[in-house]
Structure formats: structure tokens, C-alpha cells
Design a protein around this motif. Structure first.
Motif, short mmCIF file in Angstrom:
data_model
loop_
_atom_site.label_atom_id
_atom_site.label_comp_id
_atom_site.label_asym_id
_atom_site.label_seq_id
_atom_site.Cartn_x
_atom_site.Cartn_y
_atom_site.Cartn_z
N ILE A 64 0.83 -1.20 0.00
CA ILE A 64 0.00 0.00 0.00
C ILE A 64 0.87 1.25 0.00
N ALA A 65 1.97 1.24 0.76
CA ALA A 65 2.85 2.41 0.82
C ALA A 65 3.47 2.70 -0.54
N ARG A 67 2.15 2.01 -3.46
CA ARG A 67 1.11 2.41 -4.42
C ARG A 67 0.29 3.60 -3.96
N ALA A 68 0.63 4.16 -2.82
CA ALA A 68 -0.17 5.26 -2.27
C ALA A 68 -0.13 6.47 -3.21
N ASN A 69 -1.25 7.16 -3.31
CA ASN A 69 -1.33 8.38 -4.10
C ASN A 69 -1.91 9.50 -3.25
N PRO A 73 -8.15 8.48 -0.88
CA PRO A 73 -7.84 7.04 -0.72
C PRO A 73 -9.08 6.18 -0.83
N GLN A 77 -6.07 1.16 0.70
CA GLN A 77 -5.28 2.32 1.08
C GLN A 77 -6.01 3.15 2.12
N GLU A 81 -4.60 3.89 5.89
CA GLU A 81 -4.43 5.26 6.35
C GLU A 81 -5.23 5.53 7.63
#
Length: 270
Positions: A64-65, A67-69, A73, A77, A81
Motif C-alpha cells: 500500500i505504501a 502504491r499510495a497516491n 484514498p 489504502q 491510512e
């Protein structure tokens, strides 16, 4: 029937134990053999499942870290978070020292225990049945229902408490804290030492036994439900599993919060 029920319960509560007995290293076949192996025996099932849940935690959060944007979310994700923000707020409100280790440690404790506790939702015969089919005689698959796992984690926290107590206060400061608390007089140093050392030693015991007791009791209830006729099992298993929706994260939360509180006290310089 009584003997078969007792054997069923004993089988599900027996760990896959590897150790030395009669001069030979092997897996224990009975509970008595496991006890005869002594201190240096290892519970292979507890180690395997705890490591597996640790790898699951690292894999999911790392994925997830990466691919995080920065957008809104969604899905996993968003869940990650929420968990991270929840732990950060808890550390901010509970920990009064300054250490870059505490927040990652709290997150690891919470998620690792949560995942290990969540194994309890799997029906009691599934994983032991699979293990038996491939030739593994006993497989107790909930690590936190084993005191070896809970004490291992609590001793790790206890070692950090001692480390930071000495690092922040110094050997002299930590010794004075033990000797002159709660009664600040030299004549009461023996009383203070007994009280403070006992209080210090109860911290890992309280962490380990609270988690173990709740998970072990829940596991025993699931096993007893499994002994009932099939049509009754599901009427009881469902409500008990729903109840554990609260118990499972609650126990992870309590272990995390107490660890933060104990480490916060270790950072206080008097």
C-alpha cells in the motif's frame, strides 16, 4: 463419549512441540512428552503462524505504501491510512517523550496482534484438519492463545522499558527512582525497592497474561461449541464469532496502549 470429547479438546489445545527427549530431538506426540522436553522446547505452530501474520502485515503495508497516491484514498489504502492515523493520534495523546521508534512500534504491535487474534475466526477444525492430512499431529493455530507468544512480546516491551529508563535517566537516575519512589527518605529505601521492582516486573506479566487469558478462553469456547451437534454449532458459533469482532481488536488495542504508557513513563526524567 467422555473420553473422546476429552481427547478432542486436548488435541486442539496441544501445541506442535519440538524438543529433546531421551537424548533425541523430535516432535512430541503427547502432552506429557511436550512437558518432558523442558524449557528449550519450541512450539513450531506458534512460531509459524506468528511469523506468517508478521509477513502478511509487512506485505500489505509495504504494498500500500508503494502504491499510495495523494488523491482520495479508496479500498485498502483508505483502511491502512485510517489505522496509521489512529495509531499516530494514540501515540500523540499518550506518549509524552520524544522517540522516532514509538509510533512504528505501536503500529506493529497493534496490527501484528490484531492479525494473530483474527485467526480465531477460522473454524477450529479447518487448519488442524489440514495439518493432520499432511501428517502433522497437532497444530494450535492461534499464536496469542499460547503464553509463549504473549510473553515473548511482553518481554520485548519490558526490555525497551529498561533500555529507555537507563538511556533517558542514566543508571544513577534510574537507580534513584527505584530507591526513592514513592517515599523520598533514605530509611525507606528497602521498602521502595520492593514496591518499585515488583511494579516493574508486573508490567510484562500484565501484558502477557491479559492477552493470553482472553484469547485462550475464547478458543476453549469455540472448541466446546464444536463438540455440539452440527445444527446447534452454527446457532452458537455465529454470535460468539460476532462477539469476537469486539474482543479481537480490543485486546490488540489494550496491549498497544499499555506498551505506549509504560514506555512513556520510561522516558520521564525526574
Amino acid at each position: 463419549m467422555a473420553n473422546s470429547n476429552a481427547e478432542y479438546i486436548q488435541h486442539h489445545l496441544q501445541n506442535l512441540t519440538f524438543g529433546k527427549i531421551d537424548g533425541t530431538w523430535r516432535i512430541a506426540e503427547t502432552q506429557q512428552e511436550a512437558l518432558d522436553m523442558g524449557f528449550w522446547a519450541i512450539h513450531l505452530d506458534t512460531m509459524a503462524m506468528s511469523l506468517l501474520m508478521g509477513f502478511v502485515f509487512l506485505f500489505i503495508f509495504r504494498k500500500i505504501a508503494k502504491r499510495a497516491n495523494s488523491g482520495v484514498p479508496t479500498g485498502m489504502q483508505g483502511f491502512v491510512e485510517v489505522i496509521v492515523e489512529f495509531v499516530q493520534n494514540m501515540v500523540r495523546d499518550t506518549f509524552y517523550g520524544r522517540s522516532p521508534l514509538i509510533a512504528p512500534l505501536a503500529l506493529t504491535i497493534f496490527m501484528w496482534i490484531l492479525l494473530m487474534n483474527s485467526l480465531k475466526w477460522i473454524p477450529v477444525d479447518v487448519i488442524p484438519g489440514i495439518a493432520a492430512a499432511i501428517g502433522i499431529p497437532n497444530f494450535k493455530y492461534v499464536p496469542t492463545a499460547d503464553p509463549n507468544a504473549t510473553f515473548g512480546m511482553s518481554i520485548g516491551v519490558f526490555m525497551l522499558i529498561i533500555f529507555y529508563s537507563i538511556k533517558v535517566k542514566g543508571v544513577g537516575g534510574f537507580s534513584k527512582e527505584l530507591a526513592f519512589t514513592p517515599f523520598n527518605h533514605w530509611s525507606l529505601i528497602p521498602v521502595n525497592l520492593v514496591l518499585e521492582i515488583l511494579g516493574l516486573l508486573t508490567k510484562p506479566f500484565s501484558l502477557a497474561l491479559r492477552l493470553f487469558g482472553n484469547m485462550y478462553a475464547g478458543e476453549v469456547v469455540f472448541i466446546l461449541i464444536a463438540l455440539l451437534p452440527f445444527w446447534i454449532q452454527w446457532s452458537l458459533y455465529g454470535p460468539w464469532a460476532i462477539f469476537h469482532i469486539l474482543v479481537i481488536p480490543l485486546q490488540a488495542f489494550i496491549f498497544m496502549v499499555l506498551s505506549i504508557v509504560y514506555l512513556s513513563a520510561a522516558h520521564e526524567s525526574h
